[in-house]
Enzyme design. Structure first.
Site, PDB file in Angstrom:
ATOM      1  N   GLU A   1      50.650  46.042  41.095  1.00  0.00           N
ATOM      2  CA  GLU A   1      49.875  45.381  40.043  1.00  0.00           C
ATOM      3  C   GLU A   1      48.638  46.196  39.643  1.00  0.00           C
ATOM      4  O   GLU A   1      47.520  45.673  39.561  1.00  0.00           O
ATOM      5  CB  GLU A   1      49.461  43.972  40.497  1.00  0.00           C
ATOM      6  CG  GLU A   1      50.666  43.090  40.771  1.00  0.00           C
ATOM      7  CD  GLU A   1      50.326  41.650  41.145  1.00  0.00           C
ATOM      8  OE1 GLU A   1      49.217  41.403  41.648  1.00  0.00           O
ATOM      9  OE2 GLU A   1      51.190  40.779  40.935  1.00  0.00           O
TER      10      GLU A   1
ATOM     11  N   ASP B   1      56.511  35.578  44.720  1.00  0.00           N
ATOM     12  CA  ASP B   1      55.047  35.507  44.779  1.00  0.00           C
ATOM     13  C   ASP B   1      54.572  34.066  44.953  1.00  0.00           C
ATOM     14  O   ASP B   1      54.204  33.425  43.970  1.00  0.00           O
ATOM     15  CB  ASP B   1      54.476  36.089  43.469  1.00  0.00           C
ATOM     16  CG  ASP B   1      52.980  36.269  43.526  1.00  0.00           C
ATOM     17  OD1 ASP B   1      52.390  36.029  44.581  1.00  0.00           O
ATOM     18  OD2 ASP B   1      52.402  36.642  42.485  1.00  0.00           O
TER      19      ASP B   1
ATOM     20  N   GLU C   1      47.415  28.658  44.019  1.00  0.00           N
ATOM     21  CA  GLU C   1      47.553  29.388  42.756  1.00  0.00           C
ATOM     22  C   GLU C   1      48.709  28.860  41.901  1.00  0.00           C
ATOM     23  O   GLU C   1      48.536  28.553  40.729  1.00  0.00           O
ATOM     24  CB  GLU C   1      47.764  30.875  43.067  1.00  0.00           C
ATOM     25  CG  GLU C   1      48.019  31.696  41.816  1.00  0.00           C
ATOM     26  CD  GLU C   1      48.314  33.156  42.132  1.00  0.00           C
ATOM     27  OE1 GLU C   1      48.223  33.552  43.303  1.00  0.00           O
ATOM     28  OE2 GLU C   1      48.646  33.889  41.187  1.00  0.00           O
TER      29      GLU C   1
HETATM   30  C1  GCV Z   1      45.093  39.500  44.430  1.00  0.00           C
HETATM   31  C2  GCV Z   1      49.509  37.374  42.591  1.00  0.00           C
HETATM   32  C3  GCV Z   1      48.202  36.887  42.067  1.00  0.00           C
HETATM   33  C4  GCV Z   1      47.158  37.976  42.016  1.00  0.00           C
HETATM   34  C5  GCV Z   1      47.046  38.582  43.399  1.00  0.00           C
HETATM   35  C6  GCV Z   1      48.418  39.099  43.817  1.00  0.00           C
HETATM   36  C7  GCV Z   1      48.421  39.647  45.220  1.00  0.00           C
HETATM   37  O1  GCV Z   1      50.120  38.215  41.657  1.00  0.00           O
HETATM   38  O2  GCV Z   1      48.385  36.337  40.810  1.00  0.00           O
HETATM   39  O3  GCV Z   1      45.946  37.405  41.610  1.00  0.00           O
HETATM   40  O4  GCV Z   1      46.090  39.593  43.429  1.00  0.00           O
HETATM   41  O5  GCV Z   1      49.339  38.045  43.796  1.00  0.00           O
HETATM   42  O6  GCV Z   1      48.861  38.939  46.105  1.00  0.00           O
HETATM   43  O7  GCV Z   1      48.004  40.768  45.408  1.00  0.00           O
END
Ligand code: GCV
Length: 898
Positions: free
Chosen positions: A336, A415, A443
Site C-alpha cells: 500500500e 483485510d 475498521e
Molecule cells: C495501516 C488496511 C487499512 C489501512 C492499514 C492497512 C494495514 O488497508 O485500511 O489503514 O494501514 O490495512 O494493515 O497496513
C-alpha cells in the site's frame, strides 16, 4: 497497606460507570490519588471510612473493566498486602490492591501487622525465601503465576507467586478479577501460564496526534509532531493492558514511520516506555525500511548494502541506550505505497533479517507483516487474486527468517473483513515464527458506532483446524508455536485507542477479549463476555445474561446486514470503509472483488477453474473448499462464482439468501435496542442512555445497509424477493415525491445508498462527475444557511405511529431538521453526529425516529431542513409505521453517535 474483600452477597450495581470528558477524568484522578497518598501516611489508624464523601468521584472512574465498584457496599474483610522486594512490578501489583481497596470501600489503613489475613505478592524465588513452608511450584515460567489460599491460625493467607515480576503482576490482576467477578476469595489454587509469548497491541498513531482507523479521539501518545507532555493516560492504558496480560505496545503507525527514528522522537519514546514499564508493557515501534535513505542521508536502503546494515546497527544501539527493554520493531513494507526490499530485488526475509541482526544483541524481535500485496491488480485478469499474495510471497521464504523474526499474518487473506476464511499462510510456514494479527478497532466492522463483539470471529479463526500434514493443527496451536515447534509466536491486536479509549463503552469488551484470548485462546467468547460484563456493567445475573446475549448476537447480525456468503464487507473500500458502496470493490486494482453481474456472483478461487487460491490450503481443507458440495455456505462466494439461482445447503437460492439475511440482520439490530431497553433501572443510567442512543443509531444504519444491498442486487439480478419485501416499502414517503419548497432533487452516489437512488438537497445539486469522485474527500464550498421543506399528505390508517426521518448527516456543518404534523412541530434535532464523508451517502444516512405520534388520513407531514455551511440538510424519505410496542422505542429518539 490493606485490601478489603467482600464477604457477602453483592448489592445492586452502583451508579458508577465511565467518565465522559478526559479533562474531568484527569482532575478526578489527580484528586483521588492525592487523597489516597495522604491516607497512606495515617500510620496506626485502623480504618478510615471515606465512601460517602468520595462516591461522586468514583462514578467517573475511567478504567473500563477495572472500575470494580460493583461490589461496593458489601462487608469487607481486611487484608494486609505484603509485596516482597522492591521490584517496580511487584510494587505495582501491591498498589493495585490498595487502589482497589480504596476504590471499593473508600477505606485505607496501615501498619496493622497483627492482621490475621494477608496477601503476599512476589516472585516465586522471593516467596520461597520469605515463606519457606509454602510449596511454590518449582517450574513457574516467566509471565506465569500461582495463587494459593490457606488458612493458618484461623486467618487467610493468599500467596501470589510469579515466575518473574511480570508473572506476579499478572497474578495480582487475576486475583482481583476473581474478587471482582465473584466477590469471593478463591478457594482453589490457580495456576496460569500465557499460551503465547507475544501479546501485543499495535497503535496506528501518527506524530500529529491523528490515528489511522482510530475512532476514539486523538492519540494518547503524540500531538503536534512530538510525544505528548502528559503521558498519564498512557500509564492508565498500560494498566488496562497488563490487567489482561498484554506485554507489548507498538505505539506508531506502520505507515509513514521514518520520523519516529529521529533522535528527539527516540527521547520521547523513552518517556512512553517509562510510563508503561511498571505495568510490564514493553514499548515496540514501527519502522520504515527506507529510513536509512529517508532520514539517514544514505543513497540507498538496500537491505544487503553494508552501509545500510551499519546504519541500522547504530540506530538500534541508539534506541536501546534510551529504551533498554524495547520489545522490537514492526514492519510494513512493499505494501500500500510503503517502500520495501522489492525496490532492490530483495525479499522480505532480507529486510527482516537486516533488522533482526541489529536487534538480536538487545533481545528485540522483528514483527514482519505478511500484509504485502499488489494494489494495482488487473480486474480483467480472471487469474489475478489478492488473496494469494501473502502465501505466494512468504511461503517460499520459509526457513529463511532469523530466529528473532516473527511473521505477522492478518487472520484472513484479504483485510480484517467481517467474514473471510482463515489465511492459508498459517500452515504455509513451518520453520518460521508466526503471529496472528486481528483488529480491535472496528475498521470494517462498524467503526465502534455499531456494537460488534469480535471475540466470536477471532475464536472462529483461532479454532480453525488447518489440518497441516493431515493432523490437527488449529491456528491457535500454530501461533502458540506448538504445532511446528517454534520458540516464538503470538497475537497482535490493532487497537488504535484514543483519548476516549475506543470511543464506545461496549467496544471495550473487544480490547478485554483480545488480551484474554492471547493469554488463553481456549477461553470461549461467551465466557469472556460474561467476565467482562460482570466486572464492567453489573453483577446482576439478568443483566449479565442480557448483555452477553447481545454481545454474542452482534457479529452475526453485522454480517447479516452487511456482506453475505463470503463477499466480504460490501463497503466503500476506497474511502471510509464504513457505509455500503458495492461497486467500490469492483473494477479497480485493490482486489477486494466479488465479480457480480446479471447472472451470478463470487470469485472463482478453485484450483480447477479459478485463481488456484484454494490450493494454498493443506489438502484436506483445500478439498472441502474446492467442491461446491462441501464448501460451507458462509464462504461460498469467497471461493466460487455461482448463478443467483444456485441453491445453498440451506435450500435457498443465493439471491433469496441476500434478501432474507439482510432483513434478518436489520431485525437483529433492532432487537439489540429492545434487549438493551430491558436494562433500564438495572444499570448505570448514563451508560444506559448512552448505549441506547448508539444502538438506535445502529438499528437505523442497519436499515441503510439492508436497503442498499437488497435494492442493488434486486436490480442486478432482476429476480424478485419471494417474500415481496425488496423494493417495496409500504410506509415510506420519498422526499423526491414530496411537495418541495427550496429542496431540489439529486441522484445520490452510490445510488443504492438512498431509497430509490434519489434524495433532496437544500444546497446546490450535487452532480457526479470525474471531479466529484476525485474531490469527495473535500467538503463542498460552504453556502449561506437556508431553510427548505418537503411535505406529504398522509393516506394511511389512523393511529399512533412512529415516524422515521431518513436524512444525511454530513461533515462540514450542522444542519437542523424539524418534523411537523399539520403545522405543529413534533420533533426537532441537529445533524451533528461525527460520521464519515462530506457528501450524502450510506456513510452518513441517518434515521431519526419520532415515536408514538398520532396521525390520521389527510394529515400534513412536513420536514423542514435548515442547511449549515457545507451540510445541505439532505433528506431521503420518511417512513410511517404503527407505533412500536417494544421497550426500545422510547420517546423521541435522537440517534447520533458522538
Ligand atoms: C495501516 C488496511 C487499512 C489501512 C492499514 C492497512 C494495514 O488497508 O485500511 O489503514 O494501514 O490495512 O494493515 O497496513
Amino acid at each position: 497497606m490493606n485490601f478489603a474483600i467482600p464477604t457477602q452477597a453483592p448489592t445492586p450495581p452502583s451508579p458508577a460507570f465511565r467518565g465522559t470528558t478526559l479533562q474531568g477524568i484527569r482532575t478526578m484522578r489527580r484528586e483521588r490519588y492525592a487523597i489516597l497518598n495522604k491516607i497512606d501516611f495515617l500510620i496506626g489508624s485502623v480504618l478510615v471510612l471515606l465512601a460517602g464523601a468520595l462516591a461522586a468521584h468514583a462514578q467517573t472512574a475511567d478504567q473500563a473493566w477495572l472500575d470494580h465498584t460493583l461490589w461496593r457496599g458489601t462487608k469487607p474483610t481486611l487484608f494486609l498486602v505484603r509485596p516482597l522486594g522492591e521490584n517496580p512490578m511487584v510494587q505495582t501489583a501491591a498498589q493495585e490492591f490498595r487502589r482497589e481497596f480504596y476504590h471499593l470501600y473508600g477505606i485505607s489503613g496501615a501498619n496493622i501487622d497483627e492482621f490475621g489475613n494477608q496477601i503476599v505478592i512476589g516472585t516465586a524465588t522471593d516467596v520461597r525465601k520469605g515463606y519457606p513452608h509454602v510449596e511454590v511450584p518449582s517450574n513457574l515460567a516467566p509471565d506465569s503465576f500461582w495463587i494459593n489460599t490457606t488458612h493458618p491460625r484461623g486467618g487467610t493467607l493468599i500467596i501470589v507467586a510469579g515466575g518473574d515480576e511480570c508473572g506476579a503482576l499478572y497474578g495480582a490482576f487475576a486475583l482481583l478479577r476473581v474478587f471482582a467477578e465473584t466477590g469471593q476469595i478463591p478457594n482453589e489454587t490457580i495456576r496460569s501460564h500465557p499460551a503465547m509469548s507475544i501479546r501485543w497491541v499495535d497503535e496506528w498513531d501518527n506524530a500529529n496526534g491523528a490515528i489511522e482507523r482510530g475512532y476514539g479521539g486523538p492519540s494518547i501518545f503524540f500531538d503536534n509532531g512530538h510525544v505528548s507532555d502528559d503521558l498519564s493516560q498512557v500509564s492508565q492504558y498500560a494498566r488496562l493492558l497488563a490487567s489482561v496480560g498484554i506485554n507489548g505496545c507498538n505505539v506508531n503507525n506502520v505507515n509513514g514511520a521514518a520520523p519516529f527514528l529521529e533522535p528527539d522522537m527516540i527521547k520521547g519514546l523513552a518517556r512512553i516506555a517509562d510510563a508503561m514499564r511498571p505495568w510490564g508493557v514493553r514499548l515496540a515501534m514501527s519502522v520504515d525500511i527506507a529510513s536509512p535513505q529517508k532520514i539517514g542521508g544514505l543513497k540507498t536502503f538496500d537491505p544487503l548494502d553494508p552501509a545500510v546494515k551499519a546504519w541500522w546497527t547504530a540506530k538500534v544501539n541508539e534506541i536501546y541506550a534510551a529504551i533498554p527493554d524495547l520489545a522490537g520493531f514492526t514492519v510494513k513494507a512493499d505494501s500500500e505505497g510503503q517502500p520495501g526490499p522489492a525496490s532492490y530485488g530483495r525479499s522480505p526475509a532480507d529486510a527482516a533479517n537486516l533488522l533482526a541482526a541489529a536487534l538480536a544483541p538487545h533481545g528485540g524481535v522483528v514483527l514482519y507483516r505478511a500484509f504485502v500485496y499488489n494494489n494495482h491488480l488487473d480486474y480483467n485478469d480472471l487469474k489475478a487474486d489478492r488473496a494469494r499474495a501473502a502465501y505466494d510471497i512468504f511461503h517460499p521464504l520459509d526457513g529463511k527468517f532469523a530466529p528473532n523474526v516473527v511473521v505477522q499474518i492478518k487472520y484472513g487473506p484479504i483485510d480484517f473483513q467481517a467474514e473471510e476464511p482463515v489465511s492459508p499462510l498459517f500452515a504455509g510456514l513451518r520453520k518460521t515464527n508466526e503471529a496472528m494479527e486481528v483488529q480491535i478497532t472496528q475498521e470494517y466492522t462498524g467503526q465502534q458506532r455499531h456494537l460488534v463483539y469480535l471475540a466470536p470471529l477471532w475464536k472462529e479463526k483461532l479454532d480453525f483446524d488447518l489440518r497441516a500434514d493431515n493432523r490437527a493443527t488449529p491456528v491457535k496451536e500454530i501461533i502458540e508455536g506448538k504445532s511446528f515447534n517454534r520458540p516464538l509466536g503470538g497475537m497482535i491486536g490493532v487497537s488504535c485507542v484514543g483519548r476516549d479509549w475506543l470511543g464506545a463503552p461496549l467496544a471495550m469488551a473487544n480490547l478485554y477479549a483480545f488480551g484474554r484470548l492471547a493469554w488463553d485462546p481456549n477461553l470461549s467468547a461467551e465466557q469472556i463476555a460474561a467476565e467482562w460484563t460482570r466486572q464492567t456493567i453489573s453483577n446482576n445475573p439478568s443483566v449479565i445474561s442480557t448483555v452477553d446475549a447481545m454481545l454474542m448476537q452482534s457479529w452475526p447480525a453485522y454480517v447479516d446486514y452487511t456482506g453475505f456468503l463470503g463477499t466480504q464487507t460490501l463497503t466503500d473500500i476506497t474511502g471510509s470503509h464504513y457505509g455500503p458502496n458495492i461497486e467500490s470493490s469492483e473494477r479497480n486494482g485493490w482486489g477486494q472483488w466479488h465479480r457480480d453481474d446479471a447472472n451470478g456472483i463470487g470469485m472463482d478461487r478453485t484450483v480447477a477453474t479459478g485463481t488456484g487460491f484454494i490450493g494454498q490450503y493443506p489438502p484436506q481443507v483445500a478439498k472441502m473448499y474446492e467442491w461446491l458440495a462441501t464448501c460451507p455456505d458462509k464462504l461460498l462466494l469467497f471461493f466460487h462464482h455461482v448463478p443467483w439461482t444456485y441453491k445453498l445447503h440451506s435450500g435457498k437460492t443465493v439471491i433469496q439468501h441476500v434478501y432474507d439475511s439482510h432483513y434478518k440482520g436489520a431485525a437483529e439490530a433492532a432487537d439489540l435496542v429492545n434487549e438493551w431497553a430491558t436494562l433500564k433501572a438495572k444499570i448505570d443510567p448514563t451508560l444506559f442512555a448512552d448505549e441506547l442512543a448508539r444502538l438506535q443509531y445502529q438499528a437505523g444504519h442497519a436499515i441503510v445497509w439492508r436497503d442498499a444491498i437488497v435494492q442493488y442486487f434486486l436490480k442486478e439480478s432482476g429476480i424478485p424477493d419471494n417474500k415481496g419485501r425488496a423494493g417495496h416499502y409500504p410506509g415510506r414517503l420519498e422526499a423526491e415525491d414530496a411537495r418541495l419548497t427550496g429542496y431540489k432533487i439529486f441522484d445520490v452516489h452510490p445510488w443504492e445508498d438512498a431509497s430509490a437512488g434519489k434524495a433532496v438537497t437544500c444546497g446546490p445539486v450535487i452532480t457526479p462527475s470525474r471531479d466529484f469522485f476525485r474531490r469527495r474527500a473535500q467538503p463542498p464550498a460552504p453556502q449561506n444557511s437556508s431553510t427548505c421543506s418537503a411535505e406529504w399528505t398522509y393516506s394511511g390508517p389512523r393511529g399512533r405511529h412512529d415516524i422515521a426521518v431518513q436524512y444525511f448527516d454530513l461533515q462540514g456543518g450542522v444542519a437542523h431538521f424539524q418534523l411537523e404534523v399539520n403545522g405543529k412541530p413534533v420533533a426537532s434535532w441537529a445533524a451533528d453526529a461525527k460520521l464519515p464523508s462530506f457528501w450524502p451517502n450510506g456513510d452518513n444516512s441517518t434515521r431519526y425516529t419520532a415515536s408514538d405520534i398520532p396521525v390520521k388520513r389527510g394529515d400534513l407531514l412536513r420536514v423542514e431542513g435548515t442547511s449549515d455551511a457545507s451540510d445541505p440538510a439532505a433528506l431521503d424519505y420518511i417512513e410511517i409505521e404503527p407505533a412500536s410496542q417494544s421497550a426500545g422505542s422510547v420517546s423521541l429518539s435522537s440517534a447520533n453517535p458522538r
